[in-house]
Enzyme design. Structure first.
Site, mmCIF file in Angstrom:
data_model
loop_
_atom_site.group_PDB
_atom_site.id
_atom_site.type_symbol
_atom_site.label_atom_id
_atom_site.label_comp_id
_atom_site.label_asym_id
_atom_site.label_seq_id
_atom_site.Cartn_x
_atom_site.Cartn_y
_atom_site.Cartn_z
ATOM 1 N N ASP A 102 -6.185 -2.846 4.071
ATOM 2 C CA ASP A 102 -4.983 -2.042 4.321
ATOM 3 C C ASP A 102 -4.615 -2.017 5.807
ATOM 4 O OD1 ASP A 102 -4.732 -1.520 1.597
ATOM 5 O OD2 ASP A 102 -5.954 0.288 1.724
ATOM 6 N N GLU A 110 8.398 1.643 -3.559
ATOM 7 C CA GLU A 110 7.656 0.364 -3.591
ATOM 8 C C GLU A 110 8.453 -0.720 -4.314
ATOM 9 O OE1 GLU A 110 3.438 0.447 -4.638
ATOM 10 O OE2 GLU A 110 3.460 2.614 -4.435
ATOM 11 N N HIS A 161 0.862 -1.189 0.000
ATOM 12 C CA HIS A 161 0.000 0.000 0.000
ATOM 13 C C HIS A 161 0.893 1.233 0.000
ATOM 14 C CE1 HIS A 161 -3.614 2.341 0.655
ATOM 15 N NE2 HIS A 161 -2.941 3.029 1.554
HETATM 16 C C1 GRF Z 1 0.727 0.639 -6.177
HETATM 17 O O1 GRF Z 1 0.880 1.984 -5.806
HETATM 18 C C2 GRF Z 1 0.388 -0.206 -5.001
HETATM 19 O O2 GRF Z 1 0.955 0.246 -3.817
HETATM 20 C C3 GRF Z 1 -1.111 -0.063 -4.912
HETATM 21 O O3 GRF Z 1 -1.557 -0.052 -6.242
HETATM 22 C C4 GRF Z 1 -0.495 0.426 -7.072
HETATM 23 C C5 GRF Z 1 -0.255 -0.637 -8.096
HETATM 24 O O4 GRF Z 1 0.701 -0.232 -9.061
HETATM 25 N N1 GRF Z 1 -1.683 -1.122 -4.112
HETATM 26 P P1 GRF Z 1 1.326 -1.291 -10.040
HETATM 27 O O5 GRF Z 1 0.151 -1.981 -10.753
HETATM 28 O O6 GRF Z 1 2.138 -2.249 -9.242
HETATM 29 O O7 GRF Z 1 2.142 -0.501 -11.010
#
Ligand code: GRF
Length: 198
Positions: free
Chosen positions: A148, A177, A112
């Site tokens: 979440d 991420e 998240h």
């Molecule tokens: C990411 O920001 C993730 O944290 C959220 O949804 C988005 C997905 O992006 N849960 P991607 O499809 O991985 O590019």
């Protein structure tokens, strides 16, 4: 080393999926991305996964209507077929029943784009900006029935800059991420991040 068999579940772009696929190419990575599942037939991520030579499955949720349990039984059958041990949700936009979550307790991860427990749910970057937060970030956590929420495996913080918009902040958090999810999956697959229910 036996690599844990992982399924990544996506609904969209799949950039976190791509980061996990990339990380799992390393010889010493403890997880194998054995399957990518999309509930959206034309998701950009599933095309990318196919092109990357991954095993993929599409399970469109639409024919199941409101019957979440039936969708989940079909999903579970696919996961069984591929002997999946861990699930990584990566931009997967469907909610699960408590029964499915319980079945995968301690074996299903989500990412998240905020420092949970702050700013759960929709529009986390807008929430962070409206709150005047000076720091935001990303969280990988085990999935529990509440959305979440759940035990945190790893977090990375990111500065919020004066002129940020939700989009500029999202882009900065997304870079974090892509580092964080592979690191968190590594810990769980190595057995370090095991979650014992309190
Ligand atoms: C990411 O920001 C993730 O944290 C959220 O949804 C988005 C997905 O992006 N849960 P991607 O499809 O991985 O590019």
């Amino acid at each position: 080393m036996t690599r844990k068999r992982v399924a990544i579940l996506i609904s969209g772009r799949g950039s976190n999926m791509a980061a996990l696929i990339e990380a799992a190419k390393a010889a010493d990575y403890p997880a194998d991305i054995a399957l990518v599942v999309s509930n959206v037939p034309d998701a950009a991520g599933i095309t990318h996964a196919r092109e990357a030579g991954m095993t993929t499955a599409v399970l469109d949720h639409k024919p199941f209507g409101k019957d979440r349990a039936a969708f989940e039984s079909a999903l579970q059958r696919i996961l069984n077929e591929h002997r999946i041990e861990l699930i990584c949700l990566a931009g997967f936009m469907r909610l699960f029943t408590a029964e499915f979550v319980q079945r995968w307790s301690g074996r299903m991860l989500n990412i998240h784009p905020s420092l949970l427990p702050l700013f759960p749910g929709l529009d986390p970057h807008g929430q962070a900006l409206r709150a005047g937060a000076k720091t935001s970030g990303a969280t990988v956590h085990f999935v529990i029935p509440e959305t979440d929420a759940g035990p945190i495996i790893a977090q990375e913080s990111v500065p919020v800059l004066a002129h940020d918009t939700p989009d500029t902040l999202a882009a900065r958090v997304l870079e974090a991420e892509h580092r964080l999810y592979p690191a968190a999956l590594r810990r769980v697959a190595e057995g370090e991040g095991r979650y014992n229910q309190p």
